[in-house]
Design an enzyme around this catalytic site. Structure first.
Site, PDB file in Angstrom:
ATOM      1  N   HIS A   1       9.981   2.436 -15.044  1.00  0.00           N
ATOM      2  CA  HIS A   1      11.135   1.863 -15.735  1.00  0.00           C
ATOM      3  C   HIS A   1      11.968   2.944 -16.403  1.00  0.00           C
ATOM      4  O   HIS A   1      13.194   2.793 -16.537  1.00  0.00           O
ATOM      5  CB  HIS A   1      10.665   0.833 -16.761  1.00  0.00           C
ATOM      6  CG  HIS A   1      10.337  -0.492 -16.159  1.00  0.00           C
ATOM      7  ND1 HIS A   1      10.746  -1.696 -16.694  1.00  0.00           N
ATOM      8  CD2 HIS A   1       9.641  -0.819 -15.041  1.00  0.00           C
ATOM      9  CE1 HIS A   1      10.325  -2.691 -15.937  1.00  0.00           C
ATOM     10  NE2 HIS A   1       9.637  -2.184 -14.931  1.00  0.00           N
TER      11      HIS A   1
ATOM     12  N   ASP B   1      14.043  10.677 -18.250  1.00  0.00           N
ATOM     13  CA  ASP B   1      14.435  11.415 -19.459  1.00  0.00           C
ATOM     14  C   ASP B   1      13.769  10.882 -20.717  1.00  0.00           C
ATOM     15  O   ASP B   1      14.125  11.279 -21.823  1.00  0.00           O
ATOM     16  CB  ASP B   1      15.950  11.369 -19.630  1.00  0.00           C
ATOM     17  CG  ASP B   1      16.484   9.959 -19.891  1.00  0.00           C
ATOM     18  OD1 ASP B   1      15.730   8.987 -19.679  1.00  0.00           O
ATOM     19  OD2 ASP B   1      17.646   9.829 -20.312  1.00  0.00           O
TER      20      ASP B   1
ATOM     21  N   SER C   1      14.119   8.015 -21.989  1.00  0.00           N
ATOM     22  CA  SER C   1      15.003   7.138 -22.765  1.00  0.00           C
ATOM     23  C   SER C   1      14.355   5.799 -23.081  1.00  0.00           C
ATOM     24  O   SER C   1      14.638   5.185 -24.109  1.00  0.00           O
ATOM     25  CB  SER C   1      16.333   6.917 -22.033  1.00  0.00           C
ATOM     26  OG  SER C   1      16.127   6.329 -20.759  1.00  0.00           O
TER      27      SER C   1
ATOM     28  N   HIS D   1       1.557  -2.127  -7.536  1.00  0.00           N
ATOM     29  CA  HIS D   1       1.142  -3.460  -7.962  1.00  0.00           C
ATOM     30  C   HIS D   1      -0.300  -3.768  -7.565  1.00  0.00           C
ATOM     31  O   HIS D   1      -0.787  -4.867  -7.811  1.00  0.00           O
ATOM     32  CB  HIS D   1       2.085  -4.520  -7.376  1.00  0.00           C
ATOM     33  CG  HIS D   1       3.429  -4.528  -8.024  1.00  0.00           C
ATOM     34  ND1 HIS D   1       4.476  -5.291  -7.569  1.00  0.00           N
ATOM     35  CD2 HIS D   1       3.902  -3.853  -9.106  1.00  0.00           C
ATOM     36  CE1 HIS D   1       5.538  -5.095  -8.337  1.00  0.00           C
ATOM     37  NE2 HIS D   1       5.209  -4.217  -9.272  1.00  0.00           N
TER      38      HIS D   1
END
Length: 355
Positions: free
Chosen positions: A81, A89, A91, A206
């Site tokens: 994600h 980065d 974030s 998964h």
């Protein structure tokens, strides 16, 4: 059928799993993906300024997974994600980022963020603040795969942490939703420089992890999705007896705690949980890849290592870009008390790395 409660698996089983993983890889060389490495990233990037970083991360995660192997899936998902939205980065780790509050990220595990900050503290206490949170997350994702029985692959390092927030709704634009069809999946991967094989390989993550009813209820209500095998449908209806029921189930019914290729066997038996999973087998463009991975675990592992290396290089910050955060959940400009010491030590570390 395993549910969220299944993560209370006895420690004996988990210890056996971890020991088996270590032994199976002890005599193997790490897979090094044959892909072009982004300028600024390198294998052995911290050889001189923090040579023990990989050992520190792996040692702590072994403790974490011995208590709760389910955290491996959480860290692996956190890395994906992060990379798909504004690049790798870090974030997604920022408390003040809108990225954390938008719907696709609301189900990220709180424990994953806690583990990341503990890892940063461990690494920085040993080496000083010269290793980025985005690199630590990359290593944590790799070790999550390794410790659950998957491949041990080398990762290029040298990422810097971002100082900007994604724009509103960027998570919806970049992340693959559980109800996405293959065309959308391929399109979103192509935007990040990855192909259909990469998309199928990364979907294989998964093989560990869980799904909440809300993410696949459209396949159960009001009627059964015709691409879902009937006995599997009946099992999921027991887990999720109503559209808004709050429960969870394993994404891989055959080996929910082990990173292997049985997820693809699930798809061939039309026992994938998400639409985005099952449609990889229904769509002729990706069906052959699913079948190949189901038949050949080594091929899946090799392809997964390639795809993870490519994903880990998406829109990375290197060199003088970004920063090395003194805390993973906030930018240095938001943590002014530590800013001066971080900048000074980071500069010294960068200069030494250039020798």
């Amino acid at each position: 059928m395993a549910t969220a409660k299944s993560f209370s698996t006895p420690i004996l089983f988990i210890s056996f799993l971890l020991a088996g993983s270590c032994l199976s890889s002890a005599n193997e060389t790490k897979i090094k993906a044959n892909v072009t490495i982004v300028n600024g990233l390198a294998y052995g990037f911290y050889r001189y300024i923090c040579p023990q970083v990989e050992v520190l991360v792996r040692s702590y995660l072994r403790q974490v997974f011995s208590r709760d192997v389910g955290q491996a899936a959480g860290l692996l998902r956190l890395h994906a994600h992060d990379c798909f939205v504004q690049g790798c980065d870090g974030s997604v780790l920022l408390d003040k980022s809108i990225e954390r509050t938008e719907l696709p990220n609301l189900s990220l595990r709180p424990e994953s963020f806690q583990i990341m900050e503990t890892l940063r503290q461990i690494v920085h206490s040993q080496c000083g603040p010269v290793v980025s949170c985005s690199d630590i997350l990359t290593l944590a994702a790799r070790d999550s795969v390794f410790y659950t029985g998957g491949p041990d692959y080398a990762v290029p390092l040298g990422r810097r942490d971002g100082v900007t927030f994604p724009r509103p709704n960027q998570t919806f634009e970049d992340l693959v939703a559980p109800f996405a069809k293959t065309t959308e999946i391929i399109t979103k991967f192509a935007r990040k420089g990855m192909n259909a094989i990469d998309a199928v390989a990364l979907s294989g993550a998964h093989t560990i992890g869980i799904a909440h009813c809300s993410s696949f209820s459209e396949r159960l209500f009001p009627n059964r999705d015709p691409t879902m095998e009937i006995s599997f449908f009946n099992i999921l209806r027991q887990v999720c007896p109503a559209p808004n029921f709050n429960a969870a189930t394993s994404l891989d019914i055959r080996s929910p705690f082990r990173f292997d290729n049985l997820y693809f066997v699930d798809l061939m038996n039309r026992q994938g949980v998400f639409t985005s999973d099952q449609d990889l087998f229904e769509d002729l463009r990706t069906r052959g890849v699913v079948i190949s991975f189901a038949a050949n675990q080594l091929l899946f592992f090799q392809s997964f290592a390639v795809a993870m290396t490519k994903m880990g290089s998406v829109e990375v910050l290197t060199g003088a870009q970004g920063e090395i955060r003194s805390r993973c959940n906030m930018r240095n400009s938001d943590n002014i008390n530590d800013l001066v010491s971080v900048v000074e030590k980071d500069h010294m570390g960068s200069s030494f790395a250039m020798r």
